[in-house]
Design an enzyme around this catalytic site. Structure first.
Site, short mmCIF file in Angstrom:
data_model
loop_
_atom_site.label_atom_id
_atom_site.label_comp_id
_atom_site.label_asym_id
_atom_site.label_seq_id
_atom_site.Cartn_x
_atom_site.Cartn_y
_atom_site.Cartn_z
N ASP A 168 -3.47 -5.43 -6.23
CA ASP A 168 -2.36 -7.37 -5.56
C ASP A 168 -3.27 -8.71 -6.41
O ASP A 168 -3.01 -9.31 -5.73
CB ASP A 168 -2.24 -6.81 -4.32
N HIS B 232 -4.69 -13.53 1.19
CA HIS B 232 -3.21 -12.76 1.56
C HIS B 232 -3.09 -14.12 2.98
O HIS B 232 -4.08 -14.51 3.58
CB HIS B 232 -3.29 -11.89 1.76
N TYR C 235 -2.31 -7.29 10.05
CA TYR C 235 -3.50 -7.00 8.86
C TYR C 235 -4.50 -6.12 9.27
O TYR C 235 -5.06 -5.39 9.05
CB TYR C 235 -4.18 -8.16 8.40
N HIS D 10 0.91 -1.17 -0.29
CA HIS D 10 -0.09 -0.04 0.33
C HIS D 10 0.55 1.30 -0.29
O HIS D 10 0.31 2.25 0.55
CB HIS D 10 -0.97 0.41 1.33
N ASP E 129 -9.60 -9.80 1.20
CA ASP E 129 -8.89 -9.59 2.07
C ASP E 129 -9.04 -10.23 3.53
O ASP E 129 -8.59 -10.67 4.41
CB ASP E 129 -9.04 -8.12 1.86
N HIS F 231 -11.98 -4.31 2.94
CA HIS F 231 -12.13 -3.18 3.04
C HIS F 231 -12.33 -2.21 1.98
O HIS F 231 -12.28 -0.78 1.65
CB HIS F 231 -10.82 -3.07 3.20
N HIS G 9 -13.05 -8.25 -5.35
CA HIS G 9 -12.22 -7.11 -5.27
C HIS G 9 -10.95 -6.72 -6.63
O HIS G 9 -10.03 -7.28 -6.86
CB HIS G 9 -11.00 -7.43 -3.94
FE1 FEO Z 1 -7.18 -5.19 -0.87
FE2 FEO Z 1 -5.40 -7.15 -1.15
O1 FEO Z 1 -5.77 -6.38 -1.47
#
Ligand code: FEO
Length: 395
Positions: free
Chosen positions: A84, A226, A193, A24, A165, A146, A80
């Site tokens: 990434d 992730h 996170y 980010h 996420d 998010h 999303h």
């Molecule tokens: Fe909101 Fe892992 O991207």
């Protein structure tokens, strides 16, 4: 890495990014690297849920090819838009141009504004389903968890939730499941996170978890985009999210400060002595030397924050000012705080810190303490008592 079959005919085909250290745009330090998970579901129709960071497109496609030719993919589910997870989509879609893309309206808009491709978009809302054959996918919109476009995908036959996420961790490991990795490291990354990305969205997260509970969908596995997959104990991360979303705290204090010539550092250490002697857990960070991602993680469950700075130009020092701005954006609730700092001829930092804390909705529970130049023995006694008094307000 080989594709890993997380359920019969469902493969994890994402990539491990061992070397990413900033995420980010440097707002998040990823000391343990990360992964961009993608799930390939082989049924009468073939679907893939999310892709990977664009720079890994080739590796990602090769991994899919170890299971099936990517040309055979019928459905691409985009949970999303953030790159990434969607960065490898243009590369993948060139191989399966007729594949239908399933996503929310906001995700479609975002994908278009990132890649300017007119893919075969199919907009879904909560409760919409996509039949693959033996399996059916159900979509659950998750706006602002998010990003506005975010959604979860649920496979009812496998009791598998793929929430993108949510419930993820920036944690690169050769293992893929919760029961295979160090539990402390896993929960440390999960908390980091949540604290750094999801904390300000806590009320939405609490509502979303409630909504999913009401939907009565059994969840045996959570496969985020992730980090590792929760197969042994998915309730462990759900319960942690419930606790974090409620802003539940522990009797713990985090002291964050910045010092010019060491006097404010001396004050921080003496305050910490008072807190420790009162029997509370305390952590100290000189923010100019610390990783703010770690500091936020420590603050996630701490009831008290004590913030200090030397005065410079009638204000706090700049690293601390930047950190407090970030902290305000995280919108911590149910916290108490106090301020301290050393000054030369005119103060200002303590008042500025208190103002910033109040603006962030954090209750300042005792008058700040300032010391001219370096604290003497008497002043150190007062500073020690300042820490003890603060601890008394937490117990
Ligand atoms: Fe909101 Fe892992 O991207």
């Amino acid at each position: 890495m080989k594709p890993i079959e997380i359920k019969k005919d469902i493969y994890s085909v994402g990539v491990i990014d061992w070397n990413v250290r900033n995420f980010h745009g440097h707002t998040y330090s990823t000391a343990r690297g990360s992964t961009y998970n993608s799930y390939l579901i082989i049924d009468e129709k073939i679907a893939i849920v999310d892709t990977a960071l664009g720079s890994f497109s080739k590796e990602f496609i090769e991994r899919i090819r170890e299971v099936i030719p990517p040309e055979k993919i019928d459905y691409v589910i985009a949970n999303h838009v953030e790159t990434d997870h969607s960065g490898a989509m243009p590369y993948l879609m060139k191989l399966c141009p007729k594949a239908k893309v399933y996503c929310t309206q906001k995700c479609k808009e975002g994908l278009y504004k990132n890649y300017y491709e007119n893919w075969d978009f199919n907009i879904v809302k909560t409760g919409d389903q996509l039949k693959l054959g033996k399996r059916t996918l159900t979509f659950i919109e998750a706006p602002m968890i998010h990003w506005p476009d975010s959604m979860f995908t649920y496979c009812q036959e496998e009791e598998l939730l793929m929430p993108n996420d949510a419930f993820g961790q920036h944690y690169a490991t050769s293992e893929r499941f919760d029961d295979e990795v160090d539990q402390c490291a896993l929960m440390d990354e999960a908390a980091k996170y949540y604290g750094n990305i999801l904390w300000p969205l806590s009320s939405l997260i609490a509502r979303k978890i409630e909504e999913i509970v009401k939907m009565k969908i059994p969840i045996k596995m959570i496969a985020p985009s992730h980090g590792i997959v929760w197969r042994k104990d998915p309730m462990k991360i759900i319960n942690s999210y419930v606790k974090w979303a409620k802003n539940e705290t522990k009797p713990k204090v985090v002291i964050v400060y910045e010092t010019m010539w060491g006097a404010t550092d001396k004050m921080a250490r003496k305050i910490a002595e008072g807190i420790m002697d009162a029997g509370l857990d305390v952590k100290i960070f000189n923010i100019a030397e610390s990783d703010s991602t770690e500091v936020v993680k420590e603050m996630l469950e701490a009831k008290g924050f004590i913030i200090g700075s030397s005065t410079h130009d009638n204000d706090m020092l700049t690293s601390l000012a930047g950190f407090l701005e970030f902290l305000k954006g995280l919108k911590p609730k149910n916290r108490i705080a106090a301020a301290f700092g050393s000054y030369g001829w005119a103060g200002g930092a303590v008042a500025s810190i208190e103002k910033a804390l109040k603006e962030g909705g954090i209750e300042v529970v005792q008058p700040g303490i300032g010391v001219k130049y370096v604290p003497d023995e008497n002043e150190l006694k007062n500073i020690y008592q300042f820490g003890k008094d603060f601890a008394g307000k937490i117990k």
